[in-house]
Design an enzyme around this catalytic site. Sequence first.
Site, PDB file in Angstrom:
ATOM      1  N   GLY A 264       0.762  -1.244   0.000  1.00 57.70           N
ATOM      2  CA  GLY A 264       0.000   0.000   0.000  1.00 57.70           C
ATOM      3  C   GLY A 264       0.789   1.287   0.000  1.00 57.70           C
ATOM      4  N   ARG A 346      -4.696   3.440 -16.423  1.00 61.02           N
ATOM      5  CA  ARG A 346      -4.900   4.089 -15.122  1.00 61.02           C
ATOM      6  C   ARG A 346      -5.545   5.486 -15.224  1.00 61.02           C
ATOM      7  NH1 ARG A 346      -1.647   5.225 -11.676  1.00 61.02           N
ATOM      8  NH2 ARG A 346      -2.739   4.427  -9.857  1.00 61.02           N
ATOM      9  N   TYR A 350      -8.820   5.524 -13.101  1.00 61.23           N
ATOM     10  CA  TYR A 350      -8.754   6.161 -11.764  1.00 61.23           C
ATOM     11  C   TYR A 350      -8.491   7.672 -11.830  1.00 61.23           C
ATOM     12  CZ  TYR A 350      -7.196   1.309 -10.875  1.00 61.23           C
ATOM     13  OH  TYR A 350      -7.041  -0.052 -10.848  1.00 61.23           O
ATOM     14  N   CYS A 378     -10.255   4.449 -29.816  1.00 60.73           N
ATOM     15  CA  CYS A 378     -11.536   5.046 -30.179  1.00 60.73           C
ATOM     16  C   CYS A 378     -12.372   5.271 -28.946  1.00 60.73           C
ATOM     17  CB  CYS A 378     -12.270   4.145 -31.152  1.00 60.73           C
ATOM     18  SG  CYS A 378     -11.604   4.373 -32.763  1.00 60.73           S
ATOM     19  N   GLU A 379     -11.993   6.252 -28.176  1.00 62.06           N
ATOM     20  CA  GLU A 379     -12.637   6.524 -26.902  1.00 62.06           C
ATOM     21  C   GLU A 379     -12.254   7.955 -26.530  1.00 62.06           C
ATOM     22  OE1 GLU A 379     -13.721   3.439 -25.159  1.00 62.06           O
ATOM     23  OE2 GLU A 379     -14.404   4.489 -23.377  1.00 62.06           O
TER      24      GLU A 379
HETATM   25  N1  LLP Z   1      -1.434  -7.199  -1.233  1.00 63.15           N
HETATM   26  C1  LLP Z   1      -2.720  -7.298  -1.604  1.00 63.15           C
HETATM   27  C2  LLP Z   1      -3.554  -8.334  -1.006  1.00 63.15           C
HETATM   28  C3  LLP Z   1      -3.242  -6.428  -2.559  1.00 63.15           C
HETATM   29  O1  LLP Z   1      -4.517  -6.539  -2.905  1.00 63.15           O
HETATM   30  C4  LLP Z   1      -2.399  -5.452  -3.142  1.00 63.15           C
HETATM   31  C5  LLP Z   1      -2.906  -4.543  -4.158  1.00 63.15           C
HETATM   32  C6  LLP Z   1      -1.065  -5.393  -2.732  1.00 63.15           C
HETATM   33  C7  LLP Z   1      -0.623  -6.278  -1.764  1.00 63.15           C
HETATM   34  C8  LLP Z   1      -0.093  -4.409  -3.301  1.00 63.15           C
HETATM   35  O2  LLP Z   1      -0.427  -3.090  -3.065  1.00 63.15           O
HETATM   36  P1  LLP Z   1       0.569  -1.905  -3.490  1.00 63.15           P
HETATM   37  O3  LLP Z   1       1.820  -2.026  -2.639  1.00 63.15           O
HETATM   38  O4  LLP Z   1       0.888  -2.075  -4.917  1.00 63.15           O
HETATM   39  O5  LLP Z   1      -0.175  -0.672  -3.210  1.00 63.15           O
HETATM   40  N2  LLP Z   1      -4.701  -1.262 -10.047  1.00 63.15           N
HETATM   41  C9  LLP Z   1      -4.617  -0.277  -8.986  1.00 63.15           C
HETATM   42  C10 LLP Z   1      -3.996  -0.857  -7.743  1.00 63.15           C
HETATM   43  C11 LLP Z   1      -4.729  -2.080  -7.247  1.00 63.15           C
HETATM   44  C12 LLP Z   1      -4.070  -2.655  -6.028  1.00 63.15           C
HETATM   45  C13 LLP Z   1      -4.646  -3.974  -5.736  1.00 63.15           C
HETATM   46  N3  LLP Z   1      -4.086  -4.616  -4.628  1.00 63.15           N
HETATM   47  C14 LLP Z   1      -3.844   0.921  -9.495  1.00 63.15           C
HETATM   48  O6  LLP Z   1      -3.430   0.926 -10.634  1.00 63.15           O
HETATM   49  O7  LLP Z   1      -3.657   1.906  -8.774  1.00 63.15           O
END
Ligand code: LLP
Length: 457
Positions: A264, A346, A350, A378-379
């Site tokens: 996170g 992204r 988002y 095409c968007e």
């Molecule tokens: N562990 C679990 C169980 C997770 O669901 C995730 C991310 C992570 C670790 C890793 O999180 P990070 O360190 O990368 O923040 N597609 C979205 C992000 C989705 C994250 C999903 N889970 C984006 O592009 O911002």
Amino acid sequence: MEEKESFLKQKIDIESPNRNIVPITTSIGNDGKLSVGGCSIEELVKKYDSPLYILDEITLRKSCRAYKKSLEKYYPGKSLPIYASKANSSIFMSNLISSEGLGLDAVSEGELLTALQGGVPNNKIVFHGNNKSDKEIEFAVKNNIKIIVDNDYDLERLDEISNSLNQNLEIMIRFTPGIECHTHEYIRTGSFDSKFGFGIEYLNILFEKISKTNHLKLNGLHAHIGSQIFELDPHKDLGEIMVNVILDANKFGHDIQKLNVGGGLGIKYTENDDPPSIDEWVKTISTSVVKACKKHNLDLPILMCEPGRSIVSTAGITIYKIGAFKEIPGIRTYLSVDGGMSDNPRPITYQSNYSACLVSNPFNIKSKKKYTIAGKHCESGDLLFKEIELADCKTGDLICVFGTGAYNISMSSNYNRIPRPAALLVCNGEAEIIQKRESPSDLLRYDVLPDRFIKQN
Ligand code: LLP
């Protein structure tokens, strides 16, 4: 008005790559042009074409080492950082992660297979997912990969499998700690209303259920509160909550030896972002767990964390070539590039912001203009930048977008039947392919025309 200094002139934080916009090895040559990993980007595009994903090996390794070093400092001898491979899954990434001694988190058979083929030892892989298929569960069990139980459906099937094999199975469980943090609602997962994990209020029932199984051995807890988080308090709270859950689990006879606090930690996409360093994040979570364990006289569990974005995002850049311009007088100038939402979904998903510059004029020397950078799909919403200031530019010029290492290639698609770009690794002046460029004919590989249609034509 005072001229704002380019983000490319900011001091690089070597210890915590997530605090920089650009890869550590970014430099501007004597010719005024951009290079990364000792490679001229213009030369790379001449050889490998565009769009092009590039990963900087030094930045990647620095990020891995930062997690390892800080965990050793604040939680000595009892930790395992695990790379969340959803951020960027490939045989190369698995191999690099494993060479740095990290484990890996996978959420599908595809990610598991990639990890194993990349050389990650099975005892360092964990398998997540809120709807694992039977086949995926069997694959994980057969390969001795630790499963993180997300819901009762997982539990029932693992109970059955362990009984049919007459074999003990170690499991971890994922729960939602009820922590709110400030990030996009789609990437917030730790609050009560989430599709992932058991609700914290259900855990006593769950602990009892697991104690009644013959072969399931619960020895770990997992929680993940969200992604791209800049605050430290949610992770401080998480440490305390998780230790309290260990106490509850102990009451049912479960010996919890592992705490996995998820990932996170945010990264700096633009100058407005100010994420904590990897060291601050690790310190916060480690001290919170240590303090809570001391308070309750508990032995320290093995501490696992699952960073994805903060390992790989800053190491990655994407290079696009400028094609068409469309000036709408008094409104805006659209500048279209040769990629867009299929290689980076992204911004449209988002409303994510990035930083970018021209490869041949990174500091915007001479005239500056505002542009809207559009993708080629095409968007109408396929815009990589709604408004960005760049030096005056023309068709054929290259644009470098920073911070694209995470959740770009892994979320890419073939919308409009556009092939995925190649991905390169750069280091010490050498560039190597880590993912080949797709061709339009590659995209036809799985199309099938039923026989009777062939006859008709
Ligand atoms: N562990 C679990 C169980 C997770 O669901 C995730 C991310 C992570 C670790 C890793 O999180 P990070 O360190 O990368 O923040 N597609 C979205 C992000 C989705 C994250 C999903 N889970 C984006 O592009 O911002």
